[in-house]
Design a protein around this motif. Structure first.
Motif, PDB file in Angstrom:
ATOM      1  N   PRO A   5       0.808  -1.218   0.000  1.00  0.00           N
ATOM      2  CA  PRO A   5       0.000   0.000   0.000  1.00  0.00           C
ATOM      3  C   PRO A   5       0.843   1.270   0.000  1.00  0.00           C
ATOM      4  O   PRO A   5       0.307   2.364  -0.025  1.00  0.00           O
ATOM      5  N   GLU A   8       3.062   4.498  -5.077  1.00  0.00           N
ATOM      6  CA  GLU A   8       2.335   5.369  -5.996  1.00  0.00           C
ATOM      7  C   GLU A   8       0.999   5.856  -5.450  1.00  0.00           C
ATOM      8  O   GLU A   8       0.684   7.052  -5.543  1.00  0.00           O
ATOM      9  N   ASP A   9       0.189   4.976  -4.892  1.00  0.00           N
ATOM     10  CA  ASP A   9      -1.146   5.386  -4.442  1.00  0.00           C
ATOM     11  C   ASP A   9      -1.110   6.431  -3.332  1.00  0.00           C
ATOM     12  O   ASP A   9      -1.824   7.435  -3.407  1.00  0.00           O
ATOM     13  N   PRO A  10      -0.298   6.269  -2.286  1.00  0.00           N
ATOM     14  CA  PRO A  10      -0.242   7.330  -1.274  1.00  0.00           C
ATOM     15  C   PRO A  10       0.290   8.648  -1.814  1.00  0.00           C
ATOM     16  O   PRO A  10      -0.133   9.718  -1.377  1.00  0.00           O
ATOM     17  N   ARG A  12      -0.098   9.772  -4.915  1.00  0.00           N
ATOM     18  CA  ARG A  12      -1.239  10.369  -5.645  1.00  0.00           C
ATOM     19  C   ARG A  12      -2.256  10.955  -4.673  1.00  0.00           C
ATOM     20  O   ARG A  12      -2.823  12.020  -4.920  1.00  0.00           O
ATOM     21  N   PHE A  13      -2.504  10.262  -3.571  1.00  0.00           N
ATOM     22  CA  PHE A  13      -3.445  10.743  -2.566  1.00  0.00           C
ATOM     23  C   PHE A  13      -2.921  12.031  -1.926  1.00  0.00           C
ATOM     24  O   PHE A  13      -3.690  12.967  -1.684  1.00  0.00           O
ATOM     25  N   GLU A  16      -3.625  14.794  -4.286  1.00  0.00           N
ATOM     26  CA  GLU A  16      -5.055  15.114  -4.253  1.00  0.00           C
ATOM     27  C   GLU A  16      -5.396  15.971  -3.034  1.00  0.00           C
ATOM     28  O   GLU A  16      -6.103  16.978  -3.143  1.00  0.00           O
ATOM     29  N   ALA A  35      -9.929   6.377  -0.853  1.00  0.00           N
ATOM     30  CA  ALA A  35      -8.568   6.126  -1.348  1.00  0.00           C
ATOM     31  C   ALA A  35      -8.031   4.775  -0.904  1.00  0.00           C
ATOM     32  O   ALA A  35      -6.928   4.403  -1.264  1.00  0.00           O
ATOM     33  N   GLY A  36      -8.802   4.055  -0.087  1.00  0.00           N
ATOM     34  CA  GLY A  36      -8.363   2.732   0.339  1.00  0.00           C
ATOM     35  C   GLY A  36      -7.687   2.692   1.689  1.00  0.00           C
ATOM     36  O   GLY A  36      -7.148   1.655   2.075  1.00  0.00           O
ATOM     37  N   GLY A 116       5.393   6.156   1.504  1.00  0.00           N
ATOM     38  CA  GLY A 116       5.001   6.002   0.103  1.00  0.00           C
ATOM     39  C   GLY A 116       5.810   6.896  -0.818  1.00  0.00           C
ATOM     40  O   GLY A 116       6.247   6.476  -1.894  1.00  0.00           O
ATOM     41  N   HIS A 120       8.350   5.689  -3.688  1.00  0.00           N
ATOM     42  CA  HIS A 120       8.093   6.174  -5.047  1.00  0.00           C
ATOM     43  C   HIS A 120       9.357   6.804  -5.632  1.00  0.00           C
ATOM     44  O   HIS A 120       9.767   6.480  -6.750  1.00  0.00           O
TER      45      HIS A 120
END
Length: 171
Positions: A5, A8-10, A12-13, A16, A35-36, A116, A120
C-alpha cells in the motif's frame, strides 16, 4: 495477497489532498476511505495536523535539488515512521505497516504518505515530483508516467500550454 500500500497510491493521494485540502474531518475520513485507507474507523481526526503535514510534504515537492528533497523527506520519515511491523488489523491477511499502532488519522497519513513518497522516489527516480509547468497553475503532481518526463499536472494543462505555444509560433 496484499499489494504494497506504500508507493504510488499514497503519493497520488497526497497530491489530491494538497491540491484540494479536506474541508472537514468528515470529508477527510470519507476521502481516506475512498482512497483505500481502511483503518480510519474510530481514529481521532486533527484536520490542522493533516494540513500542516501536507504543507511539509509540499516542501519535498518544491525542494531545489535531489539532496534537499532527500533531506526534507528524511525529516518527514523520522517524524512519521516506525520500524516495519507485520499486522493483520483487518483480519484479511498479514501485511507491513511502517507506523505505530493506534495513531490518530493524521499520524497514519503522515507515515503512509512519507513512506510512500520515499518508495516512489527511490524506486522511480528522485525527480518524480514536481509542479505544473503552466505558470498560472503550479499544482503539484507525482510523475507516474512510463518515461518519467511529466511536466504538467493534467492533460488539460498540457493541452492548454501546447495551444499557447502553437499560437505563439503561428503569429
Amino acid at each position: 495477497m496484499h499489494i504494497n500500500p506504500y508507493g504510488e497510491d499514497p503519493v497520488r493521494f497526497a497530491v489530491e489532498l494538497a491540491v484540494d485540502p479536506p474541508s472537514s474531518a468528515a470529508d477527510l475520513v470519507a476521502r481516506c476511505r475512498a482512497a483505500g485507507v481502511t483503518d480510519v474507523t474510530g481514529r481521532e481526526v486533527d484536520l490542522d495536523d493533516v494540513r500542516r503535514f501536507l504543507d511539509e510534504w509540499l516542501g519535498v515537492v518544491d525542494a531545489p535539488d535531489e539532496a534537499a528533497r532527500a533531506d526534507r523527506l528524511n525529516a518527514l520519515l523520522a517524524a512519521a515512521s516506525a520500524y516495519p511491523r507485520l499486522t493483520n488489523h483487518a483480519g484479511d491477511g498479514w501485511h507491513l505497516h511502517y507506523r505505530d499502532p493506534d495513531l490518530p488519522l493524521a499520524g497514519v497519513l503522515r507515515a503512509l504518505i512519507s513512506v510512500g513518497t520515499a518508495l516512489h522516489l527511490a524506486g522511480r527516480g528522485m525527480h518524480r515530483l514536481g509542479r505544473c509547468a503552466v505558470a498560472e497553475c503550479r499544482r503539484p503532481f507525482a510523475d507516474v508516467s512510463r518515461t518519467g518526463r511529466q511536466r504538467y499536472c493534467s492533460p488539460a494543462c498540457a493541452n492548454r500550454d501546447a495551444v499557447r505555444r502553437h499560437r505563439a509560433r503561428v503569429s
